[in-house]
Design a protein around this motif. Structure first.
Motif, PDB file in Angstrom:
ATOM      1  N   LYS A 199      -7.458  -6.641  10.687  1.00 33.86           N
ATOM      2  CA  LYS A 199      -6.823  -7.250   9.524  1.00 33.86           C
ATOM      3  C   LYS A 199      -5.324  -7.507   9.734  1.00 33.86           C
ATOM      4  CE  LYS A 199     -10.172  -7.424   6.407  1.00 33.86           C
ATOM      5  NZ  LYS A 199     -10.606  -8.685   5.772  1.00 33.86           N
ATOM      6  N   LEU A 200      -4.646  -6.559  10.389  1.00 34.47           N
ATOM      7  CA  LEU A 200      -3.180  -6.604  10.472  1.00 34.47           C
ATOM      8  C   LEU A 200      -2.660  -7.387  11.673  1.00 34.47           C
ATOM      9  CD1 LEU A 200      -2.396  -2.911   9.409  1.00 34.47           C
ATOM     10  CD2 LEU A 200      -2.659  -4.943   7.985  1.00 34.47           C
ATOM     11  N   LYS A 201      -3.542  -7.736  12.606  1.00 32.95           N
ATOM     12  CA  LYS A 201      -3.222  -8.635  13.722  1.00 32.95           C
ATOM     13  C   LYS A 201      -1.961  -8.222  14.490  1.00 32.95           C
ATOM     14  CE  LYS A 201      -6.596 -11.235  12.219  1.00 32.95           C
ATOM     15  NZ  LYS A 201      -7.928 -11.144  12.838  1.00 32.95           N
ATOM     16  N   PRO A 202      -1.982  -7.080  15.180  1.00 27.71           N
ATOM     17  CA  PRO A 202      -0.785  -6.627  15.889  1.00 27.71           C
ATOM     18  C   PRO A 202      -0.304  -7.577  16.979  1.00 27.71           C
ATOM     19  CG  PRO A 202      -2.693  -5.234  16.406  1.00 27.71           C
ATOM     20  CD  PRO A 202      -3.088  -6.103  15.269  1.00 27.71           C
ATOM     21  N   ALA A 259     -16.831   2.945   5.638  1.00 30.68           N
ATOM     22  CA  ALA A 259     -16.560   2.285   4.354  1.00 30.68           C
ATOM     23  C   ALA A 259     -15.111   2.481   3.917  1.00 30.68           C
ATOM     24  CB  ALA A 259     -17.510   2.822   3.284  1.00 30.68           C
ATOM     25  N   THR A 260     -14.579   3.692   4.077  1.00 32.74           N
ATOM     26  CA  THR A 260     -13.204   3.931   3.621  1.00 32.74           C
ATOM     27  C   THR A 260     -12.182   3.285   4.550  1.00 32.74           C
ATOM     28  OG1 THR A 260     -13.255   6.109   4.699  1.00 32.74           O
ATOM     29  CG2 THR A 260     -13.729   6.038   2.350  1.00 32.74           C
ATOM     30  N   ALA A 261     -12.484   3.222   5.850  1.00 38.80           N
ATOM     31  CA  ALA A 261     -11.577   2.530   6.773  1.00 38.80           C
ATOM     32  C   ALA A 261     -11.519   1.037   6.452  1.00 38.80           C
ATOM     33  CB  ALA A 261     -12.027   2.748   8.218  1.00 38.80           C
ATOM     34  N   LYS A 262     -12.674   0.460   6.122  1.00 35.67           N
ATOM     35  CA  LYS A 262     -12.704  -0.951   5.721  1.00 35.67           C
ATOM     36  C   LYS A 262     -11.900  -1.168   4.444  1.00 35.67           C
ATOM     37  CE  LYS A 262     -17.044  -2.786   7.591  1.00 35.67           C
ATOM     38  NZ  LYS A 262     -18.419  -3.233   7.255  1.00 35.67           N
ATOM     39  N   MET A 263     -12.066  -0.236   3.499  1.00 32.92           N
ATOM     40  CA  MET A 263     -11.357  -0.360   2.231  1.00 32.92           C
ATOM     41  C   MET A 263      -9.846  -0.302   2.443  1.00 32.92           C
ATOM     42  SD  MET A 263     -11.934   1.854  -1.266  1.00 32.92           S
ATOM     43  CE  MET A 263     -13.698   1.710  -1.127  1.00 32.92           C
ATOM     44  N   LEU A 264      -9.410   0.628   3.301  1.00 31.76           N
ATOM     45  CA  LEU A 264      -7.981   0.739   3.594  1.00 31.76           C
ATOM     46  C   LEU A 264      -7.457  -0.555   4.207  1.00 31.76           C
ATOM     47  CD1 LEU A 264      -5.324   2.307   3.918  1.00 31.76           C
ATOM     48  CD2 LEU A 264      -6.202   3.145   6.127  1.00 31.76           C
ATOM     49  N   ALA A 265      -8.174  -1.089   5.183  1.00 31.71           N
ATOM     50  CA  ALA A 265      -7.730  -2.315   5.845  1.00 31.71           C
ATOM     51  C   ALA A 265      -7.674  -3.494   4.870  1.00 31.71           C
ATOM     52  CB  ALA A 265      -8.655  -2.634   7.010  1.00 31.71           C
ATOM     53  N   SER A 266      -8.652  -3.554   3.959  1.00 36.88           N
ATOM     54  CA  SER A 266      -8.740  -4.686   3.047  1.00 36.88           C
ATOM     55  C   SER A 266      -7.612  -4.705   2.027  1.00 36.88           C
ATOM     56  CB  SER A 266     -10.091  -4.678   2.322  1.00 36.88           C
ATOM     57  OG  SER A 266     -11.135  -4.859   3.248  1.00 36.88           O
ATOM     58  N   GLN A 267      -7.129  -3.523   1.622  1.00 33.67           N
ATOM     59  CA  GLN A 267      -6.090  -3.494   0.589  1.00 33.67           C
ATOM     60  C   GLN A 267      -4.763  -2.968   1.124  1.00 33.67           C
ATOM     61  OE1 GLN A 267      -7.940   0.546  -1.506  1.00 33.67           O
ATOM     62  NE2 GLN A 267      -6.635  -0.759  -2.720  1.00 33.67           N
ATOM     63  N   PHE A 268      -4.596  -3.040   2.445  1.00 35.42           N
ATOM     64  CA  PHE A 268      -3.388  -2.478   3.037  1.00 35.42           C
ATOM     65  C   PHE A 268      -2.143  -3.225   2.538  1.00 35.42           C
ATOM     66  CE2 PHE A 268      -0.277  -1.397   6.265  1.00 35.42           C
ATOM     67  CZ  PHE A 268      -0.556  -0.050   6.477  1.00 35.42           C
ATOM     68  N   PRO A 269      -1.124  -2.511   2.064  1.00 36.49           N
ATOM     69  CA  PRO A 269       0.070  -3.171   1.505  1.00 36.49           C
ATOM     70  C   PRO A 269       0.959  -3.753   2.598  1.00 36.49           C
ATOM     71  CG  PRO A 269       0.367  -0.789   1.512  1.00 36.49           C
ATOM     72  CD  PRO A 269      -1.041  -1.036   1.974  1.00 36.49           C
ATOM     73  N   THR A 270       1.631  -4.822   2.281  1.00 40.73           N
ATOM     74  CA  THR A 270       2.553  -5.429   3.237  1.00 40.73           C
ATOM     75  C   THR A 270       3.923  -4.759   3.203  1.00 40.73           C
ATOM     76  OG1 THR A 270       3.138  -7.082   1.581  1.00 40.73           O
ATOM     77  CG2 THR A 270       1.428  -7.686   3.187  1.00 40.73           C
ATOM     78  N   HIS A 271       4.279  -4.174   2.047  1.00 39.36           N
ATOM     79  CA  HIS A 271       5.612  -3.581   1.891  1.00 39.36           C
ATOM     80  C   HIS A 271       5.499  -2.157   1.323  1.00 39.36           C
ATOM     81  CE1 HIS A 271       6.357  -7.943   1.896  1.00 39.36           C
ATOM     82  NE2 HIS A 271       7.494  -7.636   2.489  1.00 39.36           N
ATOM     83  N   LYS A 272       6.455  -1.332   1.674  1.00 36.16           N
ATOM     84  CA  LYS A 272       6.458   0.057   1.220  1.00 36.16           C
ATOM     85  C   LYS A 272       6.502   0.159  -0.299  1.00 36.16           C
ATOM     86  CE  LYS A 272       8.623   2.074   5.339  1.00 36.16           C
ATOM     87  NZ  LYS A 272       9.787   2.872   5.839  1.00 36.16           N
ATOM     88  N   GLU A 273       7.169  -0.798  -0.936  1.00 37.55           N
ATOM     89  CA  GLU A 273       7.320  -0.744  -2.387  1.00 37.55           C
ATOM     90  C   GLU A 273       5.985  -0.846  -3.127  1.00 37.55           C
ATOM     91  OE1 GLU A 273      11.199  -1.639  -0.644  1.00 37.55           O
ATOM     92  OE2 GLU A 273       9.176  -2.413  -0.304  1.00 37.55           O
ATOM     93  N   ALA A 304      -2.038   3.059  -3.427  1.00 44.04           N
ATOM     94  CA  ALA A 304      -2.508   4.437  -3.227  1.00 44.04           C
ATOM     95  C   ALA A 304      -3.265   4.937  -4.453  1.00 44.04           C
ATOM     96  CB  ALA A 304      -1.330   5.353  -2.920  1.00 44.04           C
ATOM     97  N   LYS A 305      -2.758   4.637  -5.632  1.00 48.03           N
ATOM     98  CA  LYS A 305      -3.425   5.071  -6.864  1.00 48.03           C
ATOM     99  C   LYS A 305      -4.825   4.470  -6.957  1.00 48.03           C
ATOM    100  CE  LYS A 305      -2.911   5.013 -11.906  1.00 48.03           C
ATOM    101  NZ  LYS A 305      -2.068   4.558 -13.048  1.00 48.03           N
ATOM    102  N   GLN A 306      -4.927   3.171  -6.671  1.00 49.59           N
ATOM    103  CA  GLN A 306      -6.240   2.513  -6.705  1.00 49.59           C
ATOM    104  C   GLN A 306      -7.178   3.092  -5.648  1.00 49.59           C
ATOM    105  OE1 GLN A 306      -5.179  -1.576  -6.061  1.00 49.59           O
ATOM    106  NE2 GLN A 306      -4.605  -1.937  -8.208  1.00 49.59           N
ATOM    107  N   PHE A 307      -6.651   3.283  -4.444  1.00 51.62           N
ATOM    108  CA  PHE A 307      -7.445   3.811  -3.345  1.00 51.62           C
ATOM    109  C   PHE A 307      -7.978   5.198  -3.697  1.00 51.62           C
ATOM    110  CE2 PHE A 307      -7.968   6.004   0.727  1.00 51.62           C
ATOM    111  CZ  PHE A 307      -8.613   5.057   1.513  1.00 51.62           C
ATOM    112  N   ASN A 308      -7.123   6.063  -4.219  1.00 54.03           N
ATOM    113  CA  ASN A 308      -7.537   7.417  -4.567  1.00 54.03           C
ATOM    114  C   ASN A 308      -8.620   7.421  -5.638  1.00 54.03           C
ATOM    115  OD1 ASN A 308      -5.905   8.907  -2.771  1.00 54.03           O
ATOM    116  ND2 ASN A 308      -4.138   8.737  -4.131  1.00 54.03           N
TER     117      ASN A 308
END
Length: 521
Positions: free
Chosen positions: A30-33, A364-378, A384-388
């Motif tokens: 997802k993040l294309k390093p 499943a959780t690794a996919k979920m993390l990748a799918s909603q990974f934030p672009t910025h720290k803010e 995180a709240k949604q993920f939890n």
């Protein structure tokens, strides 16, 4: 003037194994390093530390994962000692075992058709035949499994099947395949080093980790895949562990790897789960060996008795083969994402590997993390709240589903089984559903959360495989399509028997794949 946002530019994963490399693969995909402005993904792995390897079975979702990651199915079979898996065969789970008369039911990967015409009430009314199991009445796959056949032909393209399937695989070889693919295809940086210290900044976030071999490694975001140790989220960030051993009692696994006694021995295309006095045994057939493990509760049996039960199961020919004892922490973290750290794999949580829960939840959780990974720290706190919230629901649903298998059992040959049927050891959410289903059919609307790992179709196989009694007498007027149901049951039986004449055995098909390969999609 608006404050400039802080972009996340480097993700550091601590810990390898299947969970670590699945996380690295999904994130890098997802993040294309390798792309301009891509996010760098680094995985730090301690050299020479073996994976736990508890449970080497997957569910059909793994096919999508392999395909998404660019791994050919042929390559997967050639490198992972893999075989096909079409479900789980539960042996002696319902009643005390009778010598020579093992009872069983199948939880199949071909879901029963319930969206257009649900035949479940007609099966309950006996219209499929009094002796036909629920699985054989709603699917052709159970008969295919009992005939020890594969889910497809050598001419069926990669990742497609005549019936649905997952895999049995060698966990170490699978991790090695994921490693090569993540590094070579997706640009993951792989550092082999022991993490000796986790450094937090003044805000309580992880700033870096200090390794023995590679020095200090900084990052913007960290993924904890350090197994039961949970070095980052648990030990460094002090996120508590929620113990669930009061609901699921098993806390140890004894594993053994044994060769086939004959080169052409049948390889079942399902995991065999055989209930024991204080737990159960998994039996997984790979191409070159079997992986067998006894999962049990040390409260209800001794380690010595558990090992003897395992050795009795595999037989005296393997008395000299070593076993491995694994202590399991049953439960999950109170939070799964805290500040700039997420735990995945065993660091996040674990329940016994019944129903292939381990790899299923990891993936499943690794996919979920990748799918909603934030672009910025803010944005991290919101995500995180949604993920939890989502992952907590997922774990609660997994625990309910695993408990279901024990709660419905009629076994009474050990206090283990009697205690498992006590309401005080059973989640209220499960008890409420079962109370409802005594007088009405399970319904898709009973599963209102999209984050439940196991859904209606899974419950149907277990409920009616274990002879749960749903009294629909008062609802008979709702189900008038008797002739249509009878035609369905007859067609399903005919289709199943037709497949037994065309499908190859599991071993035969895998050998052909190794020799010829499968067609690319």
């Amino acid at each position: 003037m608006e404050k400039e946002l802080s972009r996340i530019s480097r993700v550091v994963i601590v810990g390898g194994g299947t969970a670590g490399w699945l996380a690295a693969s999904h994130l890098a995909n997802k993040l294309k390093p390798l792309a301009e402005n891509g996010v760098k993904v680094t995985l730090i792995e301690s050299p020479n530390i073996p994976t736990i390897g508890v449970g080497e079975g997957t569910v059909p979702m793994m096919r999508n994962t392999l395909k998404d990651l660019g791994i050919s199915e042929t390559e997967f079979f050639k490198t992972c000692d893999a075989t096909f898996k079409q479900g789980i065969k539960f042996v002696d789970w319902l009643d005390n075992p009778t010598p020579g008369q093992a009872s069983y039911y199948h939880h199949l990967f071909d879901y029963p058709e319930i969206s257009h015409f649900d035949v479940t009430p007609y099966w309950l009314k006996g219209l499929a035949g009094e002796k036909r199991s629920f699985a054989d009445s709603v699917s052709q796959q159970g008969i295919v499994c009992d005939a020890e056949l594969a889910p497809k032909l050598i001419t069926t393209p990669e990742y497609e099947g005549i019936t649905s399937y997952g895999y049995h695989l060698d966990a170490n070889k699978f991790s090695a395949l994921l490693t090569r693919n993540a590094v070579e295809r997706h640009g993951v940086e792989h550092i082999q080093a022991h993490v000796e210290q986790v450094c937090l900044n003044d805000d309580g976030e992880i700033a870096s980790v200090i390794t023995k071999e590679a020095g200090e490694i900084s990052g913007d975001f960290f993924v904890d895949c350090t197994g039961f140790d949970c070095l980052l989220l648990g030990k460094a960030m002090q996120v508590p562990f929620v113990d669930k051993s009061d609901v699921l009692f098993v806390d140890h696994a004894l594993t053994i790897q044994i060769p086939y006694e004959k080169l052409d021995e049948v390889i079942p295309s399902y995991t065999i789960s055989t209930a024991m006095e204080a737990g159960w045994v998994w039996d997984i057939g790979l191409l070159e060996r079997r992986g067998v493990g006894h999962v049990y509760s040390s409260k209800y049996t001794s380690h010595e008795a558990a090992e003897q039960a395992l050795r009795d199961y595999v037989g005296p020919a393997f008395d000299d083969y070593p076993t491995r004892l694994i202590k399991m922490n049953i439960g999950h973290r109170e939070k799964f994402w805290h500040k700039n750290c997420v735990a995945l794999g065993l660091a996040q949580g674990f329940v016994e590997p019944l129903e292939a829960t381990g790899l299923l939840v990891f993936d499943a959780t690794a996919k979920m993390l990748a799918s909603q990974f934030p672009t910025h720290k803010e944005n991290m706190a919101i995500v995180a709240k949604q993920f939890n919230q989502r992952i907590k629901l997922s774990w609660e649903s997994v625990i309910d589903f695993v408990k279901l298998h024990y709660y419905l059992s009629r076994r009474d040959d050990n206090q283990f089984w009697l205690d498992n049927r006590k309401p005080e050891t059973t989640p209220d959410t499960l008890l409420e559903r079962l109370a409802l289903w005594k007088t009405q059919l399970p319904n898709p609307l009973d599963f209102y959360s999209g984050y439940e790992i196991f859904k209606l179709e899974n419950y149907l196989y277990v409920l009616y495989g274990m002879e749960f009694d749903t009294d629909i007498e008062a609802l008979s007027h709702r189900y008038p399509d008797i002739d249509k149901a009878k035609q369905f049951f007859t067609a399903m039986e005919n289709s199943a028997h037709a497949l037994t004449k065309t499908l190859p055995s599991n071993r035969e098909l895998v050998n052909k794949i190794l020799k010829f390969g499968l067609q690319k999609i």
